[in-house]
Design a protein around this motif. Structure first.
Motif: not given
Length: 400
Positions: A116-135, A188-195
């Motif tokens: 799914k990626t080819n950038i080389g990831i140092s660390r990945a963090i799930p954004v709770n149950n939003t289906g998004k990943v902060l890395f 993460f903020a409760p609405d996940y619009k900010q970190a």
């Protein structure tokens, strides 16, 4: 006149007899010609994914799914098998006039991987149950090092979906050491619009919806904002709990450390905060429920699943003790009927009541990160060529 009345009464009698027999048949009664009597039976339905799987009762092949069986009351070992898939089994006790429905999901013996990626990831963090990943990307590349957001449920026509850059590492007013940048704490903020990114004594606020021109330094006041976020999250959790009933809310608040609600919000994965006897909440118990033995005598720090619809509680003994280190290594599968575990450097899946634990992936992956997308694919970080590549990337693992 007498003959007419006799015929009429006869037809009424026959009609009522047919109605009676239909009702008796519908309730599961069948003639037993050996014993020369009508006996009560039960109905077992087995609906599998994928379909056309073989169904065995006590070792005897009975047909393929989807399957309806009328059976005498008693105990049965139900096994569902299909070539290329891991088998499933469950012991049931069938009673007369009742229907038991089973919905086994079979997982592939040979899961397939796709990048799914080819950038080389140092660390990945799930954004709770939003289906998004902060890395984090941090590999001494001024153009690429920074924070990115990735949506695991978003489809793309390209091999590698576009990533949303949030902020470059070079835009921070501090000089991060290479390892320290990717190890910064994230809230993460409760609405996940900010970190909130915390590094030593420095705290920065970052927007999650668009690329940031620069981070916003909130080092002097972040504790107030963090407390407000935590309070709002508690209110959101309490709101979800209200669907379980007023009495349940008080018990859960006092005795549960909630790990996650199931995707359909009908079950709770939780850790017991104290030794406690969990009361029953349904005033009228259901006639037919999951027959796995439940456990309502809670033991502190043990892992449980509570099912709201059936008012049943299960000890997840195959992952019994949780610590802060492994708390993120057990979570819900996308269908709300399975749990996913990281255990002994392998990924396993079990029914939500703890039964049918199966290893579904034992290849290379970074055990600190694991997610499931809406389609039931595992999302992992893996480095498939560590001899020449120092960084992992994100992969889909298809189990079906």
């Amino acid at each position: 006149m007498f003959i007419y009345l006799a015929k009429k009464l006869f037809f009424i009698f026959v009609f009522l007899l047919i109605i009676f027999l239909l009702i008796v048949f519908a309730r599961g009664y069948r003639p037993n010609f050996k014993e020369k009597k009508i006996v009560s039976t039960g109905i077992l339905t087995v609906n599998s994914f994928p379909k056309s799987a073989q169904v065995f009762l006590n070792g005897e092949l009975k047909g393929i799914t989807d399957l309806n069986l009328t059976l005498s009351p008693g105990k049965y070992l139900v096994e569902v098998k299909k070539d290329g898939y891991l088998p499933w089994k469950k012991e049931i006790t069938l009673k007369g006039e009742l229907v038991i429905n089973l919905f086994p999901t079979l997982f592939s013996v040979n899961p397939s991987l796709s990048p799914k990626t080819n950038i080389g990831i140092s660390r990945a963090i799930p954004v709770n149950n939003t289906g998004k990943v902060l890395f984090f990307v941090d590999k001494d590349d001024l153009e690429k090092d920074g924070l990115y957001l990735f949506d695991i449920n978003k489809t793309s026509l390209s091999l590698f979906p576009s990533l949303k850059p949030l902020i470059k590492k070079s835009q921070f007013p501090l000089t991060f050491d290479k390892e320290e940048f990717s190890l910064a704490k994230i809230h993460f903020a409760p609405d996940y619009k900010q970190a909130m990114l915390i590094w030593k004594e420095n705290v920065f606020l970052i927007g999650m919806n668009e690329e940031n021109s620069q981070p916003f330094d909130i080092s002097a006041s972040y504790q107030t904002l963090l407390s407000a976020w935590e309070e709002e999250k508690k209110q959101q959790e309490t709101k979800l709990l209200t669907a379980f009933g007023r009495d349940f809310v008080k018990v859960a608040t006092d005795s549960f450390k909630i790990i996650a609600f199931s995707p359909d919000d009908t079950k709770i994965l939780y850790q017991a905060k104290k030794n406690f006897s969990l009361p029953h909440f349904l005033k009228t118990p259901l006639l037919v429920t999951n027959q796995t033995l439940e456990d309502r005598q809670l033991k502190i720090n043990r892992l449980y699943v509570y099912d709201r619809k059936e008012d049943r509680n299960y000890l997840i003994s195959n992952f019994s003790l949780l610590t802060n280190e492994n708390l993120n290594q057990v979570f819900w599968y996308s269908d709300s009927r399975h749990l996913v575990f990281v255990k002994d450097k392998k990924i396993t899946i079990a029914d939500y009541d703890g039964e049918n634990e199966q290893i579904v992936y034992s290849g290379p992956f970074e055990k600190e990160f694991l997610m499931v997308n809406e389609g039931g694919q595992l999302i992992i970080l893996a480095n498939l060529n560590p001899e020449v590549n120092p960084y992992p990337d994100m992969y889909n693992v298809s189990l079906k």
